[in-house]
Enzyme design. Structure first.
Site, PDB file in Angstrom:
ATOM      1  N   VAL A 283       0.739  -1.174   0.016  1.00  0.00           N
ATOM      2  CA  VAL A 283       0.033  -0.047  -0.082  1.00  0.00           C
ATOM      3  C   VAL A 283       0.767   1.315  -0.096  1.00  0.00           C
ATOM      4  O   VAL A 283       0.345   2.376  -0.264  1.00  0.00           O
ATOM      5  CB  VAL A 283      -1.000  -0.070   1.163  1.00  0.00           C
ATOM      6  CG1 VAL A 283      -2.111  -1.018   0.946  1.00  0.00           C
ATOM      7  CG2 VAL A 283      -0.311   0.095   2.536  1.00  0.00           C
TER       8      VAL A 283
ATOM      9  N   ASN B  78      -6.889  -0.572   5.735  1.00  0.00           N
ATOM     10  CA  ASN B  78      -6.511  -1.218   7.147  1.00  0.00           C
ATOM     11  C   ASN B  78      -5.200  -1.723   7.285  1.00  0.00           C
ATOM     12  O   ASN B  78      -4.841  -1.555   8.377  1.00  0.00           O
ATOM     13  CB  ASN B  78      -7.623  -2.662   7.072  1.00  0.00           C
ATOM     14  CG  ASN B  78      -7.178  -3.374   8.340  1.00  0.00           C
ATOM     15  OD1 ASN B  78      -7.085  -3.441   9.475  1.00  0.00           O
ATOM     16  ND2 ASN B  78      -6.626  -4.553   7.879  1.00  0.00           N
TER      17      ASN B  78
ATOM     18  N   TYR C 247       4.354   5.692  14.649  1.00  0.00           N
ATOM     19  CA  TYR C 247       3.022   4.720  14.723  1.00  0.00           C
ATOM     20  C   TYR C 247       1.962   6.022  15.171  1.00  0.00           C
ATOM     21  O   TYR C 247       0.961   6.059  14.444  1.00  0.00           O
ATOM     22  CB  TYR C 247       2.804   3.643  15.573  1.00  0.00           C
ATOM     23  CG  TYR C 247       1.605   3.033  15.658  1.00  0.00           C
ATOM     24  CD1 TYR C 247       1.562   1.851  14.501  1.00  0.00           C
ATOM     25  CD2 TYR C 247       0.867   2.733  16.466  1.00  0.00           C
ATOM     26  CE1 TYR C 247       0.342   1.255  14.355  1.00  0.00           C
ATOM     27  CE2 TYR C 247      -0.470   2.231  16.397  1.00  0.00           C
ATOM     28  CZ  TYR C 247      -0.487   1.377  15.379  1.00  0.00           C
ATOM     29  OH  TYR C 247      -1.660   0.620  15.296  1.00  0.00           O
TER      30      TYR C 247
ATOM     31  N   ALA D 260       2.217   9.055  15.435  1.00  0.00           N
ATOM     32  CA  ALA D 260       2.001  10.309  14.458  1.00  0.00           C
ATOM     33  C   ALA D 260       1.233   9.904  13.172  1.00  0.00           C
ATOM     34  O   ALA D 260       0.607  10.535  12.703  1.00  0.00           O
ATOM     35  CB  ALA D 260       3.696  10.831  14.248  1.00  0.00           C
ATOM     36  N   SER D 261       1.490   8.687  12.634  1.00  0.00           N
ATOM     37  CA  SER D 261       0.867   8.223  11.523  1.00  0.00           C
ATOM     38  C   SER D 261      -0.530   8.179  11.662  1.00  0.00           C
ATOM     39  O   SER D 261      -1.263   8.585  10.685  1.00  0.00           O
ATOM     40  CB  SER D 261       1.661   7.021  10.939  1.00  0.00           C
ATOM     41  OG  SER D 261       1.195   5.861  12.056  1.00  0.00           O
ATOM     42  N   LYS D 262      -0.929   7.815  12.674  1.00  0.00           N
ATOM     43  CA  LYS D 262      -2.343   7.400  12.757  1.00  0.00           C
ATOM     44  C   LYS D 262      -3.079   8.729  13.230  1.00  0.00           C
ATOM     45  O   LYS D 262      -4.177   8.897  12.804  1.00  0.00           O
ATOM     46  CB  LYS D 262      -2.761   6.470  14.002  1.00  0.00           C
ATOM     47  CG  LYS D 262      -2.158   4.880  13.951  1.00  0.00           C
ATOM     48  CD  LYS D 262      -2.977   4.410  12.846  1.00  0.00           C
ATOM     49  CE  LYS D 262      -2.342   2.838  12.565  1.00  0.00           C
ATOM     50  NZ  LYS D 262      -2.818   2.219  11.319  1.00  0.00           N
TER      51      LYS D 262
HETATM   52  P1  NAD Z   1      -1.815  -7.428  11.514  1.00  0.00           P
HETATM   53  O1  NAD Z   1      -0.380  -7.372  11.669  1.00  0.00           O
HETATM   54  O2  NAD Z   1      -2.667  -9.002  12.275  1.00  0.00           O
HETATM   55  O3  NAD Z   1      -2.309  -7.715   9.898  1.00  0.00           O
HETATM   56  C1  NAD Z   1      -1.931  -6.540   8.970  1.00  0.00           C
HETATM   57  C2  NAD Z   1      -2.027  -6.931   7.764  1.00  0.00           C
HETATM   58  O4  NAD Z   1      -1.258  -5.843   6.954  1.00  0.00           O
HETATM   59  C3  NAD Z   1      -0.790  -8.000   7.458  1.00  0.00           C
HETATM   60  O5  NAD Z   1      -1.479  -8.977   6.728  1.00  0.00           O
HETATM   61  C4  NAD Z   1       0.200  -7.477   6.562  1.00  0.00           C
HETATM   62  O6  NAD Z   1       1.065  -8.574   5.890  1.00  0.00           O
HETATM   63  C5  NAD Z   1      -0.374  -6.171   6.075  1.00  0.00           C
HETATM   64  N1  NAD Z   1       0.597  -5.398   5.549  1.00  0.00           N
HETATM   65  C6  NAD Z   1       1.609  -4.725   6.267  1.00  0.00           C
HETATM   66  N2  NAD Z   1       2.150  -3.890   5.480  1.00  0.00           N
HETATM   67  C7  NAD Z   1       1.544  -3.761   4.410  1.00  0.00           C
HETATM   68  C8  NAD Z   1       1.675  -3.133   2.917  1.00  0.00           C
HETATM   69  N3  NAD Z   1       2.752  -2.232   2.967  1.00  0.00           N
HETATM   70  N4  NAD Z   1       0.743  -3.218   2.282  1.00  0.00           N
HETATM   71  C9  NAD Z   1      -0.112  -3.970   2.217  1.00  0.00           C
HETATM   72  N5  NAD Z   1      -0.401  -4.768   3.259  1.00  0.00           N
HETATM   73  C10 NAD Z   1       0.443  -4.777   4.269  1.00  0.00           C
HETATM   74  O7  NAD Z   1      -2.463  -6.403  12.171  1.00  0.00           O
HETATM   75  P2  NAD Z   1      -4.013  -5.925  12.820  1.00  0.00           P
HETATM   76  O8  NAD Z   1      -3.839  -5.877  14.294  1.00  0.00           O
HETATM   77  O9  NAD Z   1      -5.007  -6.753  11.898  1.00  0.00           O
HETATM   78  O10 NAD Z   1      -3.933  -4.198  12.241  1.00  0.00           O
HETATM   79  C11 NAD Z   1      -4.732  -3.797  11.126  1.00  0.00           C
HETATM   80  C12 NAD Z   1      -4.662  -2.362  11.407  1.00  0.00           C
HETATM   81  O11 NAD Z   1      -5.135  -2.001  12.625  1.00  0.00           O
HETATM   82  C13 NAD Z   1      -3.165  -1.661  11.479  1.00  0.00           C
HETATM   83  O12 NAD Z   1      -3.259  -0.335  10.648  1.00  0.00           O
HETATM   84  C14 NAD Z   1      -2.934  -1.262  12.945  1.00  0.00           C
HETATM   85  O13 NAD Z   1      -2.164  -0.207  12.912  1.00  0.00           O
HETATM   86  C15 NAD Z   1      -4.447  -1.164  13.159  1.00  0.00           C
HETATM   87  N6  NAD Z   1      -4.598  -1.027  14.842  1.00  0.00           N
HETATM   88  C16 NAD Z   1      -4.577  -2.275  15.253  1.00  0.00           C
HETATM   89  C17 NAD Z   1      -4.440  -2.574  16.827  1.00  0.00           C
HETATM   90  C18 NAD Z   1      -4.367  -3.781  17.594  1.00  0.00           C
HETATM   91  O14 NAD Z   1      -4.387  -3.938  18.706  1.00  0.00           O
HETATM   92  N7  NAD Z   1      -4.317  -4.948  16.864  1.00  0.00           N
HETATM   93  C19 NAD Z   1      -4.662  -1.495  17.555  1.00  0.00           C
HETATM   94  C20 NAD Z   1      -5.033   0.001  16.924  1.00  0.00           C
HETATM   95  C21 NAD Z   1      -4.860  -0.113  15.460  1.00  0.00           C
END
Ligand code: NAD
Length: 249
Positions: free
Chosen positions: A67, A93, A153, A155-157
């Site tokens: 992405v 996501n 992280y 800052a990006s969010k």
């Molecule tokens: P995860 O690591 O289980 O899944 C993330 C997926 O994104 C993976 O399949 C990975 O291969 C893919 N990915 C990573 N870099 C990529 C790229 N450059 N291009 C395409 N795909 C890519 O993580 P998650 O917990 O499901 O997180 C999903 C989103 O939710 C993220 O943006 C994360 O920051 C946000 N988030 C998660 C939490 C949490 O507690 N898990 C809390 C707040 C925010």
């Protein structure tokens, strides 16, 4: 209420794991055709197989894209439109949280750039090409939302929240809705790899009003709500799914 996304098509980034995977399953269950985008194509393919087996009446297609690369996001959106004829929902996501110590005093520019390129620029590319595709949809109902919610992280969010609000205002009268989903700590690889000892997990749990980590499916249910017409009057919001964390202090 099955069928909430019937006749719709959705593109989900980071669909191979965690929140993206659970959202892909729920969106398909509700009738959407789904393009499952991930940089990890093996996981995206596994997800597409699982979704296709469980919901043979919808199309689930795996697609490799990083992405942070504009041309790859553009190609993913093009693929969704080619396959499904239209694009109704985009869930930006995909995101990373770098496991290194990302403190202002000792982090590295490389970590900052990587995080910003995926978590922030990736959402921009997603919005850029999805909005163009949605403008070409034959009807007026379109939904879009961005995921949000260490230094780089956070800052990006934070920047994603601001960008979502701005884009939501610009596109409100076109019927294109954008919302940020803000998860609390969820039991997905991203967080569990980071909190990789019982002690680290316990320290985090102390601060959670509900006393537990969330499940990815609990975030996916909110994603489904924002993707469906049930949220038709909601745009530009920071939608929290955090077990009360943001109200704790
Ligand atoms: P995860 O690591 O289980 O899944 C993330 C997926 O994104 C993976 O399949 C990975 O291969 C893919 N990915 C990573 N870099 C990529 C790229 N450059 N291009 C395409 N795909 C890519 O993580 P998650 O917990 O499901 O997180 C999903 C989103 O939710 C993220 O943006 C994360 O920051 C946000 N988030 C998660 C939490 C949490 O507690 N898990 C809390 C707040 C925010």
């Amino acid at each position: 209420m099955p069928g909430r996304l019937r006749y719709k098509s959705a593109l989900i980034t980071g669909a191979g794991s965690g929140i993206g995977l659970e959202s892909s399953i729920l969106f398909a269950q509700e009738g959407a055709n789904v393009l499952l985008v991930d940089v990890n194509i093996e996981n995206a393919e596994k997800a597409a197989k699982l979704v296709s087996e469980r919901f043979p009446n919808v199309k689930a297609i795996a697609w490799k894209a990083d992405v942070s690369k504009e041309n790859e996001v553009e190609a993913a959106v093009k693929k969704a439109v080619e396959e499904f004829g239209r694009l109704d929902v985009v869930f930006n996501n995909a995101g990373i949280m770098h496991p290194a110590d990302d403190h202002a005093l000792n982090t590295e520019e490389r970590i900052w750039d990587l995080t910003m390129n995926i978590n922030l620029k990736g959402v921009w590319w997603g919005c850029k090409y999805a909005i163009q595709a949605m403008r070409e949809n034959p009807t007026d109902t379109r939904e879009g939302f961005a995921s949000t919610p260490q230094l780089a992280y956070t800052a990006s969010k934070g920047a994603v929240l601001a960008m979502t609000r701005e884009l939501a205002m610009v596109h409100a009268r076109e019927g294109i809705r954008l919302n940020s989903l803000c998860p609390g700590p969820l039991k997905t690889p991203l967080l569990m790899d980071f909190l990789n000892t019982d002690e680290k997990k316990q320290r985090r749990l102390v601060h959670l009003p509900m006393g537990r980590f969330g499940e990815a499916v609990e975030l996916a249910q909110a994603a489904l709500f924002l993707a469906s017409d049930e949220s038709s009057y909601i745009t530009g919001t920071d939608f929290k799914v955090d077990g009360g964390l943001s109200s704790a202090y």
